[in-house]
Design an enzyme around this catalytic site. Structure first.
Site, PDB file in Angstrom:
ATOM      1  N   ASP A 224       0.863  -1.179   0.000  1.00 37.56           N
ATOM      2  CA  ASP A 224       0.000   0.000   0.000  1.00 37.56           C
ATOM      3  C   ASP A 224       0.906   1.239   0.000  1.00 37.56           C
ATOM      4  O   ASP A 224       2.114   1.131   0.234  1.00 37.56           O
ATOM      5  CB  ASP A 224      -0.904  -0.045   1.244  1.00 37.56           C
TER       6      ASP A 224
ATOM      7  N   ASP B 231      -0.239   5.151   1.063  1.00 35.42           N
ATOM      8  CA  ASP B 231      -0.492   6.049   2.189  1.00 35.42           C
ATOM      9  C   ASP B 231      -0.578   5.275   3.495  1.00 35.42           C
ATOM     10  O   ASP B 231      -1.327   4.309   3.617  1.00 35.42           O
ATOM     11  CB  ASP B 231      -1.788   6.823   1.961  1.00 35.42           C
TER      12      ASP B 231
ATOM     13  N   ASP C 235      -2.022  -0.654   5.788  1.00 32.48           N
ATOM     14  CA  ASP C 235      -2.344  -0.077   7.099  1.00 32.48           C
ATOM     15  C   ASP C 235      -3.832   0.125   7.343  1.00 32.48           C
ATOM     16  O   ASP C 235      -4.250   0.363   8.470  1.00 32.48           O
ATOM     17  CB  ASP C 235      -1.673   1.292   7.232  1.00 32.48           C
TER      18      ASP C 235
END
Length: 488
Positions: free
Chosen positions: A250, A252, A431
């Protein structure tokens, strides 16, 4: 009972019209009737044969040629058969529910039928479930039938759980689709009629022939509970022994810290080098909620694969491109305009149009305006039925309402980039709650690593955790050194 009803009606109808009698078959049941409220099933099947009848009233007698009259006739056949022969439960289903109850897991039984209570009693399982939501409850509350998820959402509400912490088990295609639309954590399709492909296409995460094929897993760690991936590096290295990682990242919150404005999430030179150096030794792909062009520019590493808009838009080196859901672009255009108009007066609300999604950011909005922002997103989602609402950290999103997410994009990429199967170990690092789809995809065969935020105690399918983007970079460097050691 359905076959008796429709064969009688169609045969009688052909005798007074020029229509050719075609009997009601199993495919008719699965496509037009299964899982739906009784009158909806009558209406939808007749429409498939080009027949339109007045709805009538629920009090219509079974001989009246209306949707309700025919539905009531079928109900009479069904109840007579039930009272004569009873109902046999599936032993494996009963055993599964009892095991879940013993573990403290709440269970609910749902049905669009108004006869559910009588069926459960006839099968000897009237007290098996904690919660029951049937056609009578649906009518009282005005719940829309499947594939709308309303009946499942009501059951989850009565159990006191969020859909993101609940599973749906369904044998009807319409029910599987409802579970997916309701954003339940897991949708299990039960193939009792040889339509596994249809259940999978409708959004089932797994399809089984019988619930005896399911295992009950008691692991339920939260993000805060997980061990550090760096502290357990020896375990990861052992898992990769004589096998090659395929690394999916991922952006961000994983490669960069979470910031107030997405445009400020700039990748550090050290992390960019870590991605580039690892990509020279194994498959690396960045899977992001950002638009494809945006994430490719932000990462700035050539020769790797990028999946933007949660995997709806995938591109690789050269001209390799895969887009999923292009037919929904007009729906997104219309919804984008509606959201911009509705949220223009709300300070701190920002609408970001991506190619295959619309993100509504509220990180900079005051707490008292967030319900207003959410209500606007719900209103637009309801007005554009081909889109579904999802979410993430301080963001609401609308995406095409099809079974596609980061997990399915990961599996697609794995098939393209690493077709060697067992020789490759997929590693996903993310996240957000949108990354849970990917953690679930690699749960059995790979390694999920979550980058946790402060106080992040949500349940997760990841196996290990990292504290921040700097530790994510350390993990990439560790993987590079491991692979370098093999060729030294």
């Amino acid at each position: 009972s359905w076959k008796r009803l429709f064969d009688e009606y169609l045969r009688e109808r052909s005798g007074r019209t020029s229509e050719t009698f075609r009997p009601f078959g199993e495919n008719d049941y699965l496509q037009h009737v299964d899982g739906k409220p009784r009158y909806d099933g009558v209406r939808d099947f007749l429409a498939s044969r080009g027949i339109t009848l007045p709805d009538g009233e629920p009090t219509d007698p079974p001989g009246r040629e209306t949707v309700c009259g025919l539905g009531n006739r079928k109900d009479g056949y069904f109840l007579a058969r039930l009272r004569e022969g009873g109902a046999d439960p599936y032993p494996s289903t009963v055993e599964l529910v009892r095991r879940l109850s013993a573990l403290g897991v709440g269970t609910a039984v749902i049905s669009s039928s108004r006869n559910m209570t009588e069926v459960l009693a006839a099968a000897g399982v009237a007290d098996l479930f904690d919660v029951r939501v049937d056609g009578i409850v649906s009518d009282d509350l005005g719940l829309t039938g499947k594939p709308d998820p309303a009946i499942f959402l009501e059951a989850a509400r009565r159990l006191g759980v969020d859909p993101s912490e609940a599973a749906v088990v369904e044998d009807a295609v319409s029910g599987v689709e409802a579970g997916r639309r309701g954003r339940f954590a897991l949708v299990v399709g039960v193939d009792r009629a040889g339509h596994a492909a249809e259940l999978s296409e409708a959004g089932a995460d797994v399809v089984v022939a019988d619930l005896a094929d399911l295992d009950v897993e008691t692991r339920r760690e939260t993000v805060l509970d997980l061990p550090s991936a760096l502290a357990r590096w020896d375990e990861i290295a052992e898992r990769l022994k004589e096998r090659t990682p395929a690394v999916f990242l991922d952006y961000d919150g994983t490669l960069t810290p979470i910031v107030e404005r997405p445009e400020d999430a700039v990748l550090s030179p050290e992390t960019r080098d870590a991605v580039r150096n690892l990509a020279e030794r194994c498959t690396v792909a960045v899977v992001s909620g950002r638009d494809l062009a945006d994430v490719r520019t932000m990462v700035g590493v050539d020769g790797i694969w990028y999946a933007g808009s949660h995997g709806f838009d995938i591109a690789g080196p050269g001209e390799r491109r895969h887009q999923h859901g292009t037919e929904f672009l007009p729906d997104l255009d219309a919804a984008d305009k509606d959201l911009v108009d509705l949220l223009a007066p709300v300070p701190g609300a920002r609408v970001e149009r991506k190619t295959f999604a619309i993100a509504v950011h509220f990180r900079q909005a005051s707490e008292d305006r967030i319900p207003e922002i959410e209500a606007a997103v719900e209103r637009v989602a309801a007005a554009h039925g081909r889109l579904r609402r999802t979410g993430g950290k301080k963001v609401f999103e609308l995406r095409p309402d099809i079974p596609w997410d980061k997990g399915k994009a990961l599996m697609f990429l794995l098939g393209v980039l690493a077709p060697d199967g067992p020789a490759v170990v997929p590693i996903y690092v993310g996240d957000d709650e949108t990354d849970e789809d990917a953690f679930r995809a690699v749960d059995d065969t790979g390694i999920g690593v979550v980058v946790r935020g402060e106080g992040d105690d949500r349940p997760t399918r990841a196996r290990y955790a990292l504290d921040d983007a700097a530790e994510a970079r350390d993990l990439l460097d560790g993987l590079r050194r491991l692979l370098e050691g093999r060729t030294a």
